[in-house]
Write a protein that holds these residues in place. Structure first.
Motif, mmCIF file in Angstrom:
data_model
loop_
_atom_site.group_PDB
_atom_site.id
_atom_site.type_symbol
_atom_site.label_atom_id
_atom_site.label_comp_id
_atom_site.label_asym_id
_atom_site.label_seq_id
_atom_site.Cartn_x
_atom_site.Cartn_y
_atom_site.Cartn_z
ATOM 1 N N UNK A 123 0.838 -1.201 0.000
ATOM 2 C CA UNK A 123 0.000 0.000 0.000
ATOM 3 C C UNK A 123 0.872 1.251 0.000
ATOM 4 N N UNK A 124 1.908 1.257 0.796
ATOM 5 C CA UNK A 124 2.803 2.414 0.866
ATOM 6 C C UNK A 124 3.531 2.651 -0.444
ATOM 7 N N UNK A 125 3.817 1.572 -1.170
ATOM 8 C CA UNK A 125 4.517 1.708 -2.454
ATOM 9 C C UNK A 125 3.624 2.335 -3.518
ATOM 10 N N UNK A 126 2.296 2.211 -3.366
ATOM 11 C CA UNK A 126 1.356 2.686 -4.384
ATOM 12 C C UNK A 126 0.746 4.037 -4.031
ATOM 13 N N UNK A 127 0.279 4.176 -2.812
ATOM 14 C CA UNK A 127 -0.481 5.365 -2.433
ATOM 15 C C UNK A 127 0.445 6.508 -2.024
ATOM 16 N N UNK A 128 0.152 7.711 -2.538
ATOM 17 C CA UNK A 128 0.989 8.869 -2.211
ATOM 18 C C UNK A 128 0.252 9.893 -1.353
ATOM 19 N N UNK A 129 -0.905 9.519 -0.848
ATOM 20 C CA UNK A 129 -1.673 10.411 0.019
ATOM 21 C C UNK A 129 -2.055 9.690 1.292
ATOM 22 N N UNK A 130 -2.856 10.312 2.143
ATOM 23 C CA UNK A 130 -3.290 9.664 3.389
ATOM 24 C C UNK A 130 -4.121 8.423 3.091
ATOM 25 N N UNK A 131 -3.981 7.422 3.947
ATOM 26 C CA UNK A 131 -4.681 6.151 3.750
ATOM 27 C C UNK A 131 -5.562 5.842 4.959
ATOM 28 N N UNK A 132 -6.796 5.499 4.672
ATOM 29 C CA UNK A 132 -7.715 4.997 5.688
ATOM 30 C C UNK A 132 -7.894 3.505 5.444
ATOM 31 N N UNK A 133 -7.689 2.719 6.485
ATOM 32 C CA UNK A 133 -7.918 1.282 6.402
ATOM 33 C C UNK A 133 -9.290 0.992 6.996
ATOM 34 N N UNK A 134 -10.172 0.424 6.192
ATOM 35 C CA UNK A 134 -11.488 0.038 6.693
ATOM 36 C C UNK A 134 -11.489 -1.466 6.906
ATOM 37 N N UNK A 135 -11.508 -1.867 8.172
ATOM 38 C CA UNK A 135 -11.535 -3.273 8.510
ATOM 39 C C UNK A 135 -12.974 -3.758 8.664
ATOM 40 N N UNK A 136 -13.214 -4.940 8.174
ATOM 41 C CA UNK A 136 -14.519 -5.564 8.388
ATOM 42 C C UNK A 136 -14.643 -5.856 9.878
#
Length: 299
Positions: A123-136
Motif C-alpha cells: 500500500x505504501x509503495x502505491x499510495x501517495x496520500x493519506x490512507x484509511x484502512x477500513x476493517x470488516x
C-alpha cells in the motif's frame, strides 16, 4: 424470509426508497443478494425455499444464476445503487483526499490468513496520500490485526456490524459507508469486492492490488481470484482506466436497472399497509437469535 436480506441494512434502504420508514423493515418475500460475487449472487450453500424469488443485482448475475439452474431470478439492482439515487453527492461536499483501502476479510465461519505487514508495504509503495484502512467487523475486533495497521500510522475505521439472524441490524450501515467513501479520492482492496464497486460508483478512482490473502476452507466453486482477474481485467491494477471501471461498476451493481418504488413494493410483497404497520419478528425467531459479535464496537 431469509435473515441475510437485512444484512448491512439492505432491506431498510429498499424500504426507504419505497417510502416505508419502519424499524424493522417489512419482510422481503424472497432472497435478496447481499454482496457481490462471481457466482449466483447468493451465498454458496444457501438453502432456498422452492419457488421463491431470487432478487439479484444485475443482468449478468441473472444469467449466471440461470446457468447454474436457478429460476425465478429477477434483476432489481443493488441497494447501494438505490442509496446513491436517494442521496446524490452534495454540491458543497469537501474535496476528496487520499485512499480508503479495504483488506480482504473473513466472517463468522471463515477467517482470513495472510501477511498484513506485506500488504502494508505494498500500500505504501502505491499510495501517495493519506490512507484509511477500513476493517470488516471480523478483523476490527481482533486487536492483533487492528494494531498492525495502527502501528503503520494509518487511520483505522469500521463501518460496523452487518447484523445476524435478524439481531443487531444496522439500518444505516450503507449510509455511514457512503459518507466515509465520499471523503476519499480513491478506493482500493486486495481483492475485487462489493466495496470496490461501491466506491467506483460513488466517484472514487478504483484499484485492486496487493497480497490477495487466503480464506480458510475457501470455496473453489466459482474459480476464485484467477477467474476474477480473467473476467474483470479492467478492475485489477494500481492505476485503472476510470471510464472502463465505472462502466463495469454500473453493470455489476445494476445502476442502470433500478425499478420504480411501486415495482419494488410489488415484487417484495410490501403492501400499502406497511406504510403504517410494522412487520415485527415473531417470538420464535427472537428466542433463537444470537448475540452480536460486534456488541459495543463503535465505527
Amino acid at each position: 424470509m431469509h435473515h441475510a436480506n437485512v444484512y448491512y441494512g439492505h432491506a431498510d434502504v429498499m424500504a426507504r426508497y419505497c417510502g416505508i420508514d419502519l424499524d424493522p423493515a417489512p419482510r422481503i418475500q424472497g432472497y435478496l443478494q447481499h454482496g457481490w460475487n462471481i457466482g449466483d449472487g447468493l451465498a454458496p450453500g444457501t438453502p432456498y425455499v422452492a419457488g421463491s424469488q431470487l432478487y439479484v443485482w444485475s443482468e449478468k448475475q441473472r444469467r449466471r444464476s440461470w446457468s447454474l439452474g436457478y429460476r425465478n431470478v429477477v434483476v432489481v439492482g443493488a441497494p447501494w445503487s438505490y442509496l446513491l439515487a436517494m442521496q446524490p453527492e452534495p454540491a458543497d461536499q469537501p474535496e476528496r483526499e487520499g485512499t480508503i483501502y479495504y483488506p480482504f476479510h473473513g466472517w463468522e465461519g471463515q477467517h482470513v490468513h495472510g501477511d498484513h505487514k506485506r500488504l502494508i508495504k505494498q500500500i505504501r509503495e502505491v499510495e501517495d496520500g493519506p490512507v484509511t484502512i477500513c476493517l470488516y467487523w471480523n478483523e476490527y475486533r481482533m486487536r492483533r490485526v487492528r494494531r498492525i495497521y495502527e502501528n503503520a500510522g494509518f487511520r483505522i475505521v469500521t463501518h460496523g456490524y452487518r447484523g445476524f439472524w435478524w439481531r443487531n441490524t444496522d439500518r444505516f450501515f450503507l449510509d455511514r459507508q457512503l459518507a466515509e467513501i465520499r471523503r476519499h479520492k480513491r478506493v482500493a482492496s486486495n481483492r475485487l469486492s462489493s466495496a470496490v464497486f461501491y466506491g467506483t460508483l460513488a466517484g472514487c478512482e478504483p484499484a485492486v492490488y496487493g497480497d490477495t490473502m487466503t480464506l480458510a476452507n475457501e470455496d473453489p466453486t466459482f474459480g476464485g481470484v484467477a477467474r476474477q482477474r480473467r473476467l474483470w481485467p479492467e478492475m485489477h491494477g494500481a492505476k485503472l482506466d476510470l471510464a472502463a471501471a465505472q462502466q463495469t461498476a454500473r453493470a455489476e451493481l445494476g445502476a442502470d436497472r433500478l425499478l420504480p418504488p411501486e415495482a419494488v413494493r410489488r415484487l417484495f410483497g410490501w403492501s400499502d399497509e406497511h406504510v403504517t404497520f410494522r412487520n415485527s419478528l415473531d417470538e420464535a425467531e427472537r428466542a433463537t437469535a444470537t448475540e452480536s459479535p460486534m456488541a459495543g464496537v463503535v465505527a
